[in-house]
Design an enzyme around this catalytic site. Structure first.
Site, PDB file in Angstrom:
ATOM      1  N   SER A   1       0.863  -1.188   0.000  1.00 45.20           N
ATOM      2  CA  SER A   1       0.000   0.000   0.000  1.00 45.20           C
ATOM      3  C   SER A   1       0.893   1.229   0.000  1.00 45.20           C
ATOM      4  O   SER A   1       2.056   1.159   0.434  1.00 45.20           O
ATOM      5  CB  SER A   1      -0.867   0.002   1.267  1.00 45.20           C
ATOM      6  OG  SER A   1      -1.397   1.293   1.514  1.00 45.20           O
TER       7      SER A   1
ATOM      8  N   TYR B   1      -2.545  -0.978  10.386  1.00 42.80           N
ATOM      9  CA  TYR B   1      -2.466  -1.184   8.932  1.00 42.80           C
ATOM     10  C   TYR B   1      -1.149  -0.630   8.376  1.00 42.80           C
ATOM     11  O   TYR B   1      -0.416  -1.318   7.644  1.00 42.80           O
ATOM     12  CB  TYR B   1      -3.663  -0.497   8.263  1.00 42.80           C
ATOM     13  CG  TYR B   1      -3.773  -0.713   6.775  1.00 42.80           C
ATOM     14  CD1 TYR B   1      -4.388  -1.852   6.266  1.00 42.80           C
ATOM     15  CD2 TYR B   1      -3.275   0.227   5.865  1.00 42.80           C
ATOM     16  CE1 TYR B   1      -4.507  -2.046   4.889  1.00 42.80           C
ATOM     17  CE2 TYR B   1      -3.384   0.039   4.496  1.00 42.80           C
ATOM     18  CZ  TYR B   1      -4.007  -1.096   4.010  1.00 42.80           C
ATOM     19  OH  TYR B   1      -4.121  -1.289   2.661  1.00 42.80           O
TER      20      TYR B   1
END
Ligand code: NAD
Length: 272
Positions: A157, A170
């Site tokens: 990401s 995350y």
């Protein structure tokens, strides 16, 4: 959608979390290149069936296998790889895509929410990469299909680089992927294993539906994307297909950002 051009003919791939969003698009892209694909799913069997049906209708029969499993559980990962080998005979590409979010301000984040995200997003990617490496080493070179011993692609990401308040579990999991991916490259490149990451920006899928389905949320996110729109899952799938092919053979140990410029920090475009 990319055109089929058979760059992965005779190869087999595993895609974790292949029943939805980016994983579904990656599965289709790899199949369009001629690969057999094992679609791993966690709980959405219907989604996995739909992806397999798409491949059967658009590319051909017997090109996919569906295997349920939790990537954070060692025994599930082992049986995912075993079943793939049993069905297709070889493994050439591992796409560790499965990922979750459980968002809380740091001071309100339970240990459970922290561990759940680390377990799926980081430990799951370790378990899949390890299983793939074991098979690649055992299997040996297959020069008739690829110049590499095997290819591992982590779906990371932009948050492997951009800190993310309210999402510390995350962002940490994706930051950890950088060292996982680079260390695998350093350790196994001499054996001709290629290990890279793809870091999507904001791609329209279920994981961020709450943001883009709301007008105000969409407006806010667009301010973070210089290119002026969110990405589509297919725009990740086509990069995965290329990165798995010999066309990108000399790329190893790096992250490719597919983010419309998000990592160029557009907040600084007007003098900060
Ligand atoms: P998604 O929710 O559609 O896909 C995630 C998939 O992972 C689902 O199919 C889910 O069932 C599966 N999954 C979750 N936990 C699992 C487990 N324990 N075992 C096996 N499978 C599991 O969302 P997506 O956007 O397609 O996400 C795919 C990947 O892309 C994730 O790693 C995510 O972090 C990453 N990503 C997405 C975006 C985005 O904007 N959509 C941006 C950056 C990175």
């Amino acid at each position: 959608m990319q055109k089929p051009n058979n760059r992965l003919a005779g190869q087999t791939a595993i895609v974790t979390g292949g029943s939805s969003g980016i994983g579904a698009a990656i599965t289709k892209s790899l199949a369009l290149e001629g690969a057999n694909v094992c679609i791993n799913y966690h709980s959405d069997q219907k989604g996995a069936n739909e992806v397999a049906d798409w491949v059967a209708d658009n590319i051909g029969a017997n090109k996919t296998l569906i295997v349920q499993g939790d990537v954070g559980r060692e025994e599930d990962v082992d049986q995912l790889f075993e079943q793939t080998l049993e069905r297709f005979g070889t493994l050439d590409i591992c796409v560790a895509n499965a990922g979750i979010q459980k968002d809380f301000p740091m001071h309100e984040m339970s240990l459970e929410a922290w561990q759940a995200v680390i377990n799926t997003n980081l430990t799951g990617q370790f378990l899949c990469a390890r299983a793939a490496i074991r098979i690649f080493l055992e299997q040996g070179m297959r020069p008739e299909v690829s110049n590499s011993l095997g290819k591992i692609i982590h779906i990371s990401s932009v948050h492997e680089e951009i800190p993310w308040a309210g999402h510390v579990n995350y962002a940490t999991s994706k930051g950890g992927l950088v060292m996982l991916m680079e260390s695998i490259c350093q350790e196994y490149a001499p054996q001709k294993i290629r290990c890279n990451s793809i870091a999507p920006g904001a791609i329209k899928t279920d994981i961020n539906k709450d943001v883009w389905s709301d007008e105000e949320g969409l407006e806010k996110i667009l301010k973070l994307i210089p290119y002026g729109r969110m990405g589509n899952p297919e725009e990740i799938g086509s990069v995965v297909a290329w990165l798995a092919s010999d066309e990108s053979e000399y790329i190893n140990g790096t992250t490719i950002f597919v983010d419309g410029g998000m990592t160029c920090y557009p907040g600084f475009s007007q003098n900060g």
